[in-house]
Design a protein around this motif. Structure first.
Motif: not given
Length: 365
Positions: A128, A188-189, A191, A196-200, A203
């Motif tokens: 991340a 944002s999430s 790929n 990719k700031n966050l995992s799904d 989020k």
């Protein structure tokens, strides 16, 4: 419209050693500490690293504003650390950014590692990254600076004294910073490297807890041509984080050797403006004068040039703050700016910070 807070500060420090550079290689003392300095055009300038400034900033936000800082996680058997990478929960993850480059084991529903056809444990990328909305320069002396080696001794013991030394200096120092107002509280999430700031999973957790709302990304599309989805914190949360980050400059403290070389590192001069430009316009309004550039001056004509050249990109009022007793020879010239430019206000340091913060509340998307 992409808006940025652009800030410029001047510090005035005497007999300090704000940011050290380890053991001195030029001293006759075994226990000698060097200060950070650089060379430009044959002259020597002392400086504070951008990382040190950010550390002062974080500590002030923690101590004076009650920020709960993101915990630091150390990777076993690796020279690698990262934060929790949870920007909704931890405001410093949001404002200061983070990077976690890591692969983890894939696990089944029972938590057991998943094996591939060869019997080896499969891994997945759990990296991340978040580019910091707050960017800052080093803090560097405006004029060339001479450092003095100060020798001291430890004598509170039997036998010979233990001698040591450190490098000290006095200087007017400048620094600049920028805060991307649109990016604070926006994540944002998808790929893609840098996005990719966050995992799904994180989020989905934010959405289920009503911490964020989904909005369209105007710049990035899916393969089918649809806008990618971003998530954004409530405006009140984003506003609080931005205002407190800027307000921290009123009480910021820090620096090495504070026991014997305590210094006030709050700004003695500040400019705060909102612009639509990513480039920082105020970098050269403080200059060194003289053959050896030993005196620091405000470049009033350079400031006027910036106000004219960037008038289409400056939004709202430009707030200038100055502490009484610092560069008082510029008082009349600064006040004259208010008459020449309708969008300029000259105030005290705290008044400039407070009034700019009130303005920026009205400018947040």
């Amino acid at each position: 419209m992409n808006l940025k807070t652009q800030g410029f500060i001047l510090l005035d420090v005497d007999v300090v050693a704000l940011n050290n550079a380890g053991k001195s290689s030029s001293s006759n003392f075994d226990n000698a500490v060097a200060t950070k300095k650089l060379y430009k055009n044959g002259k020597t300038y002392t400086y504070v690293s951008g990382q040190a400034w950010r550390y002062w900033w974080r500590e002030t936000l923690k101590n004076d504003f009650g920020w709960i800082m993101s915990p630091i996680i150390k990777v076993d058997d690796k020279n690698q650390t990262f934060t929790a990478c949870n920007p909704a929960k931890y405001p410093d993850d949001d404002v200061f950014g983070y990077m976690k480059a890591l692969k983890d084991l894939k696990r089944d529903g029972d938590g057991n590692p998943i094996l591939n056809k060869k019997g080896k444990e499969e891994t997945e990328n759990v990296s991340a990254t978040r580019v910091s909305p707050l960017k800052n320069s080093v803090i560097v002396s405006v004029s060339s600076t001479s450092t003095e080696e100060h020798s001291s001794s430890m004598t509170r013991h039997e036998g010979n004294p233990v001698l040591y030394s450190k490098m000290e200096y006095s200087a007017i120092m400048k620094g600049m910073f920028s805060i991307d107002l649109n990016q604070v509280g926006l994540f944002s999430s998808y790929n893609k490297t840098g996005f990719k700031n966050l995992s799904d999973e994180l989020k989905s957790e934010y959405i289920s807890q009503d911490l964020v709302k989904e909005i369209d990304d105007p710049y990035v599309k899916t393969k089918s041509g649809e806008p990618q989805k971003l998530v954004q914190l409530e405006k009140s949360v984003r506003e609080k984080r931005i205002v407190e980050t800027i307000s921290a400059l009123k009480t910021i403290s820090g620096g090495a050797m504070q026991t014997n070389n305590m210094a006030d590192v709050t700004p003695k001069f500040i400019i705060l403006a909102t612009t639509t430009s990513g480039n920082h316009p105020f970098s050269h309004i403080a200059v060194g004068e003289g053959q050896k550039s030993e005196r620091a001056l405000l470049n009033i004509e350079g400031l006027k040039e910036v106000l004219n050249d960037y008038k289409e990109q400056i939004k709202g009022t430009v707030y200038i703050g100055k502490r009484s007793g610092f560069m008082d020879e510029c008082n009349d010239s600064l006040k004259a700016l208010e008459a020449e430019f309708e969008n300029v206000k000259v105030l005290t340091i705290n008044q400039a910070v407070d009034q700019y913060c009130e303005q920026v509340k009205t400018q947040l998307p």
